[in-house]
Design a protein around this motif. Structure first.
Motif, PDB file in Angstrom:
ATOM      1  N   GLN A   1      -5.493  -2.864  15.953  1.00 53.79           N
ATOM      2  CA  GLN A   1      -4.194  -2.927  15.273  1.00 53.79           C
ATOM      3  C   GLN A   1      -3.263  -4.003  15.845  1.00 53.79           C
ATOM      4  O   GLN A   1      -2.077  -4.026  15.538  1.00 53.79           O
ATOM      5  CB  GLN A   1      -3.490  -1.561  15.313  1.00 53.79           C
ATOM      6  CG  GLN A   1      -4.262  -0.433  14.648  1.00 53.79           C
ATOM      7  CD  GLN A   1      -4.262  -0.542  13.129  1.00 53.79           C
ATOM      8  OE1 GLN A   1      -3.218  -0.444  12.502  1.00 53.79           O
ATOM      9  NE2 GLN A   1      -5.433  -0.751  12.538  1.00 53.79           N
TER      10      GLN A   1
ATOM     11  N   VAL B   1      -0.376  -4.737   9.713  1.00 57.00           N
ATOM     12  CA  VAL B   1       0.407  -3.996   8.727  1.00 57.00           C
ATOM     13  C   VAL B   1      -0.410  -3.675   7.485  1.00 57.00           C
ATOM     14  O   VAL B   1      -0.402  -2.545   6.994  1.00 57.00           O
ATOM     15  CB  VAL B   1       1.679  -4.786   8.316  1.00 57.00           C
ATOM     16  CG1 VAL B   1       2.419  -4.078   7.193  1.00 57.00           C
ATOM     17  CG2 VAL B   1       2.605  -4.979   9.513  1.00 57.00           C
ATOM     18  N   GLN B   2      -1.143  -4.673   6.976  1.00 54.01           N
ATOM     19  CA  GLN B   2      -1.809  -4.465   5.685  1.00 54.01           C
ATOM     20  C   GLN B   2      -3.015  -5.376   5.536  1.00 54.01           C
ATOM     21  O   GLN B   2      -3.009  -6.519   5.992  1.00 54.01           O
ATOM     22  CB  GLN B   2      -0.813  -4.736   4.555  1.00 54.01           C
ATOM     23  CG  GLN B   2      -1.334  -4.502   3.150  1.00 54.01           C
ATOM     24  CD  GLN B   2      -0.239  -4.709   2.119  1.00 54.01           C
ATOM     25  OE1 GLN B   2       0.818  -4.095   2.186  1.00 54.01           O
ATOM     26  NE2 GLN B   2      -0.477  -5.593   1.165  1.00 54.01           N
ATOM     27  N   GLU B   3      -4.033  -4.855   4.882  1.00 53.88           N
ATOM     28  CA  GLU B   3      -5.254  -5.606   4.567  1.00 53.88           C
ATOM     29  C   GLU B   3      -5.462  -5.578   3.061  1.00 53.88           C
ATOM     30  O   GLU B   3      -5.358  -4.519   2.442  1.00 53.88           O
ATOM     31  CB  GLU B   3      -6.456  -4.981   5.277  1.00 53.88           C
ATOM     32  CG  GLU B   3      -7.809  -5.502   4.842  1.00 53.88           C
ATOM     33  CD  GLU B   3      -8.951  -4.580   5.244  1.00 53.88           C
ATOM     34  OE1 GLU B   3     -10.106  -5.021   5.142  1.00 53.88           O
ATOM     35  OE2 GLU B   3      -8.684  -3.428   5.622  1.00 53.88           O
ATOM     36  N   THR B   4      -5.718  -6.747   2.479  1.00 52.15           N
ATOM     37  CA  THR B   4      -5.978  -6.814   1.040  1.00 52.15           C
ATOM     38  C   THR B   4      -7.238  -7.630   0.801  1.00 52.15           C
ATOM     39  O   THR B   4      -7.316  -8.801   1.210  1.00 52.15           O
ATOM     40  CB  THR B   4      -4.802  -7.471   0.279  1.00 52.15           C
ATOM     41  OG1 THR B   4      -3.608  -6.714   0.516  1.00 52.15           O
ATOM     42  CG2 THR B   4      -5.078  -7.520  -1.217  1.00 52.15           C
TER      43      THR B   4
END
Length: 202
Positions: A80, A139-142
């Motif tokens: 993380q 924070v975010q995975e796309t």
């Protein structure tokens, strides 16, 4: 010359990669530091870093499709955290070598002769040789289905900037710091400022 879609598609694979990668102009060149749960350190060369916003402080990176050699995305999702380290001319060859496909568990730090550094209790390594560096919290995975790449968004949690490069208005003079840029897949450049202009208003 004019190159249409069919002409570009007909390029030899490596020629097309060079053409498209250099078409977009100069890009940020950074090293991404990560570590897995076994303690293996990883260092990846990246030219896809981009600014997303300052409040909150977000940035994005694009990671290529995972292979048996890639550890960066796995490590980011596992820990993380990751670090982003500017590259200077004195270690550009080592930074370039970090793009080689070393097997998982092999430390690029060790292979190329750069030094892992742990700061402010952040659990992943920085590059000691880097003058400007910062840590990001995942924070975010796309997933980008069009080409199998992954967009990773991180929030900047800690930045290390020597005082002499930080101006009174918050501007970081990366040229004075010697940060280099890249074009294409394997070309590296220093910069020369034309001028710094005031905030534009109608």
């Amino acid at each position: 010359m004019i190159y249409n879609e069919n002409a570009i598609a007909a390029f030899e694979r490596r020629y097309r990669a060079n053409f498209i990668n250099s078409l977009g102009g100069f890009k940020s060149l950074v090293l991404i530091g990560t570590k897995n749960s076994d303690g293996s350190e990883n260092l990846a060369t990246l030219s896809s870093l981009f600014h997303l916003g300052a409040d909150p402080a977000l940035c994005g990176i694009i990671l290529r499709p995972a292979t048996m050699f890639s550890s960066t995305l796995d490590n980011i999702l596992e820990q993380q955290y990751y670090t982003i380290n500017h590259v200077s001319p004195v270690f550009v060859q080592q930074a370039h070598q970090c793009s080689a496909k070393y097997p998982k568990g092999v430390s690029e730090f060790e292979k190329v002769g750069l030094t892992p550094e742990y700061l402010e209790k952040i659990p992943v390594p920085f590059v000691r040789e880097s003058k400007i560096k910062f840590a990001c919290n995942f924070v975010q995975e796309t997933a980008i289905e069009l080409n199998g790449t992954t967009l990773v968004i991180g929030q900047i949690t800690t930045a290390f900037v020597p005082n002499r490069y930080l101006k009174d208005d918050g501007y970081i003079d990366i040229e004075e710091a010697g940060t280099i840029t890249s074009s294409g897949l394997d070309s590296y450049h220093t910069t020369s400022r034309i001028e710094r202009l005031p905030y534009a208003k109608p």
